[in-house]
Design a protein around this motif. Sequence first.
Motif, PDB file in Angstrom:
ATOM      1  N   ALA A 136       0.812  -1.215   0.000  1.00 29.37           N
ATOM      2  CA  ALA A 136       0.000   0.000   0.000  1.00 29.37           C
ATOM      3  C   ALA A 136       0.848   1.268   0.000  1.00 29.37           C
ATOM      4  CB  ALA A 136      -0.921   0.002   1.220  1.00 29.37           C
ATOM      5  N   GLY A 137       2.178   1.119   0.130  1.00 29.11           N
ATOM      6  CA  GLY A 137       3.079   2.261   0.082  1.00 29.11           C
ATOM      7  C   GLY A 137       3.143   3.091   1.345  1.00 29.11           C
ATOM      8  N   ILE A 138       2.705   2.526   2.466  1.00 27.60           N
ATOM      9  CA  ILE A 138       2.628   3.288   3.706  1.00 27.60           C
ATOM     10  C   ILE A 138       3.937   3.219   4.484  1.00 27.60           C
ATOM     11  CG2 ILE A 138       1.472   3.440   5.959  1.00 27.60           C
ATOM     12  CD1 ILE A 138      -1.053   2.434   4.561  1.00 27.60           C
ATOM     13  N   ALA A 139       4.437   4.374   4.892  1.00 29.35           N
ATOM     14  CA  ALA A 139       5.666   4.448   5.684  1.00 29.35           C
ATOM     15  C   ALA A 139       5.423   3.827   7.055  1.00 29.35           C
ATOM     16  CB  ALA A 139       6.100   5.903   5.831  1.00 29.35           C
ATOM     17  N   GLN A 140       6.295   2.920   7.443  1.00 26.52           N
ATOM     18  CA  GLN A 140       6.160   2.197   8.706  1.00 26.52           C
ATOM     19  C   GLN A 140       7.411   2.393   9.552  1.00 26.52           C
ATOM     20  OE1 GLN A 140       5.248  -1.949   8.171  1.00 26.52           O
ATOM     21  NE2 GLN A 140       5.318  -2.452  10.343  1.00 26.52           N
ATOM     22  N   VAL A 141       7.220   2.736  10.818  1.00 30.00           N
ATOM     23  CA  VAL A 141       8.336   2.885  11.754  1.00 30.00           C
ATOM     24  C   VAL A 141       8.084   1.999  12.959  1.00 30.00           C
ATOM     25  CG1 VAL A 141       9.642   4.445  13.229  1.00 30.00           C
ATOM     26  CG2 VAL A 141       8.773   5.262  11.033  1.00 30.00           C
TER      27      VAL A 141
END
Length: 421
Positions: A136-141
């Motif tokens: 989905a292209g979501i930035a994850q930290v």
Amino acid sequence: MKRTFAVLLAGSALALGACGDDEGSSGSGSAEGDGGGSAETLTIYSSLPLQGAARTQSLAAVNGAKLALEQAGGKAGNFTIKYESLDDSTAQQGGWEPGVTSANALKVAGDDSAIGYIGEFNSGATAVSLPILNEAGIAQVSPGNTAVGITSDDPGAEPGEPDKYYPTGVRTYARVLPKDTYQGAALATLAKEEGCASAFILNDKEVYGAGLAKNVELAAKTVGLEIKGNEGIDKNAANYRSVAANIKTTGAECFIYSGITANNAVQIFKDIAVALPDAPLLGPEGVGETGFFDPKEGGLPADVASRVLITIPGVAPEEYPPAGKEFLTAYAAKFGEENPDRYAVYGYESMMLLLDAIKRAGENGSDRKAVAEQLLATKDREGVFGTYSIDKNGDITLTPYGVYKVADGKMVFDRSVEAKA
């Protein structure tokens, strides 16, 4: 454009069941957008185990994230940011659960306002959520992951790692803790410092535990520590007396556990302590939880805890730079805790890292691809625990480790250990 994948994921999430929000929720995003590409109000989610052994640490991370967003005025650049906390655990499991973790990621991937994701706490959980969020292209930290294979194919990774976590072929993940290459070195070095010529490792067979155990083995060769064995455990066993008896026959002088609290760590340490009455008992940050070291929370009894040493990434609060000291002051003022759990710091820095990436993306701060690119482009950031960058794989460049004793149901800083990876 609208992501067909995200729509399919949203439908799949319904089949998996709803994921409840916890008391740390600050509301969900309500703006309309096209896969995170044009919404003026954006949502950052977190997914953490709010039940079980890691509840205290996860709630601290949620509080840290909330404080960071509050200090930013609820904004990142010109965008209004909302925060929603999700629970990736179940009471029955006593920790993270794959189906719930997957449903959380599916929910976020299907939310057009979603721009960032703080999670997971456990590396095994990230192995579930990361492929979904990456698609989905979501930035994850992550405020808690250390498994090597999440970011690289360095020693300790499993076949297919890390590529299987990034179906798009583009990195979208970063973490605020160093990978287990360094923790493995810290544990092996610590065993030698404790006077042990040999050690036996038990791992919980999860992504984190199995990988870390391999890193300890590799580091042991460098420091001259003989590994008498490295075995996986049955996390559902009633006790480990027979396992402990077998370890005793090897003549191991140190015991090293590689895994998380929720996988029966307390029982393991109690049984090993009986079989090896003189051996130092070593554990990683995966057991740096109240559910492990506080008897009031079901943790170790005092006589066993007094022999335990735990490796924790980062420096002690006394050694924090100015930004870290300011965080401690602000956290105490808001939540009434002078010495917050270290995961408050990790949660805070995870939120700040995402907010910074959105801000640096400028007018493209609502575009998932642009934000993920900025996340991985983080350089020389003045964080709460020091200045760091995020490398091309998503790893933080800070790698110090501290050693903590357990006293009166609390972890107490003992010393730093130089982990040469």
